[in-house]
Design a protein around this motif. Structure first.
Motif, PDB file in Angstrom:
ATOM      1  N   TRP A  68       0.804  -1.225   0.000  1.00 51.67           N
ATOM      2  CA  TRP A  68       0.000   0.000   0.000  1.00 51.67           C
ATOM      3  C   TRP A  68       0.831   1.265   0.000  1.00 51.67           C
ATOM      4  O   TRP A  68       0.428   2.273  -0.597  1.00 51.67           O
ATOM      5  CB  TRP A  68      -0.984  -0.038   1.172  1.00 51.67           C
ATOM      6  CG  TRP A  68      -1.489  -1.431   1.347  1.00 51.67           C
ATOM      7  CD1 TRP A  68      -1.231  -2.264   2.395  1.00 51.67           C
ATOM      8  CD2 TRP A  68      -2.250  -2.218   0.401  1.00 51.67           C
ATOM      9  NE1 TRP A  68      -1.786  -3.507   2.161  1.00 51.67           N
ATOM     10  CE2 TRP A  68      -2.410  -3.504   0.969  1.00 51.67           C
ATOM     11  CE3 TRP A  68      -2.793  -1.951  -0.857  1.00 51.67           C
ATOM     12  CZ2 TRP A  68      -3.110  -4.522   0.301  1.00 51.67           C
ATOM     13  CZ3 TRP A  68      -3.479  -2.972  -1.509  1.00 51.67           C
ATOM     14  CH2 TRP A  68      -3.638  -4.226  -0.932  1.00 51.67           C
TER      15      TRP A  68
ATOM     16  N   GLU B 133     -10.480   6.627  -6.866  1.00 53.19           N
ATOM     17  CA  GLU B 133     -11.377   6.204  -5.768  1.00 53.19           C
ATOM     18  C   GLU B 133     -10.520   5.772  -4.583  1.00 53.19           C
ATOM     19  O   GLU B 133     -10.650   4.657  -4.081  1.00 53.19           O
ATOM     20  CB  GLU B 133     -12.221   4.998  -6.216  1.00 53.19           C
ATOM     21  CG  GLU B 133     -13.004   5.218  -7.477  1.00 53.19           C
ATOM     22  CD  GLU B 133     -13.620   3.910  -8.006  1.00 53.19           C
ATOM     23  OE1 GLU B 133     -13.427   2.838  -7.396  1.00 53.19           O
ATOM     24  OE2 GLU B 133     -14.294   3.983  -9.034  1.00 53.19           O
ATOM     25  N   ALA B 134      -9.643   6.679  -4.161  1.00 52.99           N
ATOM     26  CA  ALA B 134      -8.634   6.312  -3.159  1.00 52.99           C
ATOM     27  C   ALA B 134      -9.250   5.796  -1.859  1.00 52.99           C
ATOM     28  O   ALA B 134      -8.735   4.860  -1.250  1.00 52.99           O
ATOM     29  CB  ALA B 134      -7.718   7.494  -2.893  1.00 52.99           C
ATOM     30  N   VAL B 135     -10.375   6.380  -1.453  1.00 59.96           N
ATOM     31  CA  VAL B 135     -11.001   5.960  -0.193  1.00 59.96           C
ATOM     32  C   VAL B 135     -11.562   4.543  -0.327  1.00 59.96           C
ATOM     33  O   VAL B 135     -11.366   3.690   0.548  1.00 59.96           O
ATOM     34  CB  VAL B 135     -12.097   6.960   0.248  1.00 59.96           C
ATOM     35  CG1 VAL B 135     -12.861   6.448   1.465  1.00 59.96           C
ATOM     36  CG2 VAL B 135     -11.473   8.322   0.554  1.00 59.96           C
ATOM     37  N   LYS B 136     -12.218   4.302  -1.469  1.00 57.63           N
ATOM     38  CA  LYS B 136     -12.763   2.959  -1.716  1.00 57.63           C
ATOM     39  C   LYS B 136     -11.639   1.922  -1.825  1.00 57.63           C
ATOM     40  O   LYS B 136     -11.766   0.788  -1.342  1.00 57.63           O
ATOM     41  CB  LYS B 136     -13.588   2.943  -3.012  1.00 57.63           C
ATOM     42  CG  LYS B 136     -15.049   3.276  -2.788  1.00 57.63           C
ATOM     43  CD  LYS B 136     -15.826   3.349  -4.100  1.00 57.63           C
ATOM     44  CE  LYS B 136     -16.165   1.994  -4.671  1.00 57.63           C
ATOM     45  NZ  LYS B 136     -16.893   2.135  -5.976  1.00 57.63           N
ATOM     46  N   TYR B 137     -10.569   2.340  -2.472  1.00 58.07           N
ATOM     47  CA  TYR B 137      -9.438   1.414  -2.619  1.00 58.07           C
ATOM     48  C   TYR B 137      -8.847   1.075  -1.251  1.00 58.07           C
ATOM     49  O   TYR B 137      -8.552  -0.081  -0.955  1.00 58.07           O
ATOM     50  CB  TYR B 137      -8.359   2.006  -3.535  1.00 58.07           C
ATOM     51  CG  TYR B 137      -7.232   1.047  -3.780  1.00 58.07           C
ATOM     52  CD1 TYR B 137      -7.446  -0.144  -4.483  1.00 58.07           C
ATOM     53  CD2 TYR B 137      -5.949   1.291  -3.297  1.00 58.07           C
ATOM     54  CE1 TYR B 137      -6.424  -1.051  -4.691  1.00 58.07           C
ATOM     55  CE2 TYR B 137      -4.917   0.386  -3.500  1.00 58.07           C
ATOM     56  CZ  TYR B 137      -5.159  -0.781  -4.202  1.00 58.07           C
ATOM     57  OH  TYR B 137      -4.145  -1.692  -4.403  1.00 58.07           O
ATOM     58  N   LYS B 138      -8.719   2.088  -0.412  1.00 57.82           N
ATOM     59  CA  LYS B 138      -8.183   1.842   0.929  1.00 57.82           C
ATOM     60  C   LYS B 138      -9.106   0.926   1.737  1.00 57.82           C
ATOM     61  O   LYS B 138      -8.635   0.029   2.447  1.00 57.82           O
ATOM     62  CB  LYS B 138      -7.957   3.161   1.671  1.00 57.82           C
ATOM     63  CG  LYS B 138      -7.284   2.924   3.006  1.00 57.82           C
ATOM     64  CD  LYS B 138      -6.906   4.155   3.768  1.00 57.82           C
ATOM     65  CE  LYS B 138      -6.091   3.815   5.019  1.00 57.82           C
ATOM     66  NZ  LYS B 138      -6.709   2.814   5.901  1.00 57.82           N
ATOM     67  N   ASP B 139     -10.407   1.131   1.595  1.00 58.99           N
ATOM     68  CA  ASP B 139     -11.360   0.246   2.284  1.00 58.99           C
ATOM     69  C   ASP B 139     -11.157  -1.211   1.844  1.00 58.99           C
ATOM     70  O   ASP B 139     -11.179  -2.124   2.670  1.00 58.99           O
ATOM     71  CB  ASP B 139     -12.806   0.651   1.957  1.00 58.99           C
ATOM     72  CG  ASP B 139     -13.248   1.875   2.742  1.00 58.99           C
ATOM     73  OD1 ASP B 139     -12.517   2.276   3.675  1.00 58.99           O
ATOM     74  OD2 ASP B 139     -14.321   2.430   2.416  1.00 58.99           O
TER      75      ASP B 139
ATOM     76  N   ASP C 289      -7.974  -2.508   3.287  1.00 62.06           N
ATOM     77  CA  ASP C 289      -8.151  -2.761   4.728  1.00 62.06           C
ATOM     78  C   ASP C 289      -8.947  -4.042   4.959  1.00 62.06           C
ATOM     79  O   ASP C 289      -8.654  -4.818   5.871  1.00 62.06           O
ATOM     80  CB  ASP C 289      -8.872  -1.586   5.399  1.00 62.06           C
ATOM     81  CG  ASP C 289      -7.987  -0.352   5.525  1.00 62.06           C
ATOM     82  OD1 ASP C 289      -6.766  -0.462   5.296  1.00 62.06           O
ATOM     83  OD2 ASP C 289      -8.524   0.725   5.848  1.00 62.06           O
TER      84      ASP C 289
END
Ligand code: ASC
Length: 150
Positions: free
Chosen positions: A78, A99-105, A108
């Motif tokens: 990551w 979609e950085a937030v979605k990718y991080k989700d 995770d």
């Protein structure tokens, strides 16, 4: 001068305190690094899958060792998705950055499943491994489907 040293000392302390924060000289180094960590992860994850699916004899110690490697590897890629690493020798889709937030989700979620898989592998019974393997594999696939080119 005193102030300069204190800034240097602070920066050094921050650097030493964040060993998992990978730093790369060039974008292509980051791309190689993340691909290497995914590849090592896949090799060991595949052995767990072979045991969970009966293609390889189950051995508790081997399972625990493989799961531990997967758990360590799962933390690494990551930090290597930084600026400029969207182009080059990579199958990473632009959505990773859009979609950085979605990718991080999703990343995770995968790591959470791998923690469960590691716990299950350490429990030393194949049924626990089988239960944890499916959701872990699904969390890998979810990201591949959304964020990796064919
Ligand atoms: C593997 C592997 C993956 C995942 C994924 C699960 O063994 O290398 O990337 O499982 O294919 O669907």
């Amino acid at each position: 001068m005193k102030q300069t040293w204190s800034i240097v000392a602070t920066l050094l302390a921050i650097t030493l305190a964040t060993p998992t924060q990978a730093q790369f000289a060039k974008p292509e180094d980051a791309i190689k690094y993340r691909k290497a960590s995914f590849n090592v992860m896949a090799a060991h994850f595949g052995r767990l899958g072979a045991m969970a699916n009966g293609r390889m004899p189950y051995d508790a110690k081997t399972a625990a060792e493989n799961a531990e490697i997967v758990a360590v590897m799962a933390k690494l890629p990551w930090a290597a998705f930084g600026e400029g690493t969207d182009k080059g020798d990579t199958r990473a889709k632009p959505e990773i950055w859009k979609e950085a937030v979605k990718y991080k989700d999703a990343a995770d979620k995968m790591q959470a499943e791998i923690v469960k898989l590691n716990t299950a592998a350490k429990a030393g019974n194949i049924d626990a491994l089988k239960v944890a393997f499916g959701p872990a594999a699904a969390s890998c696939k979810a990201c591949h489907d959304a964020y990796r080119k064919d």
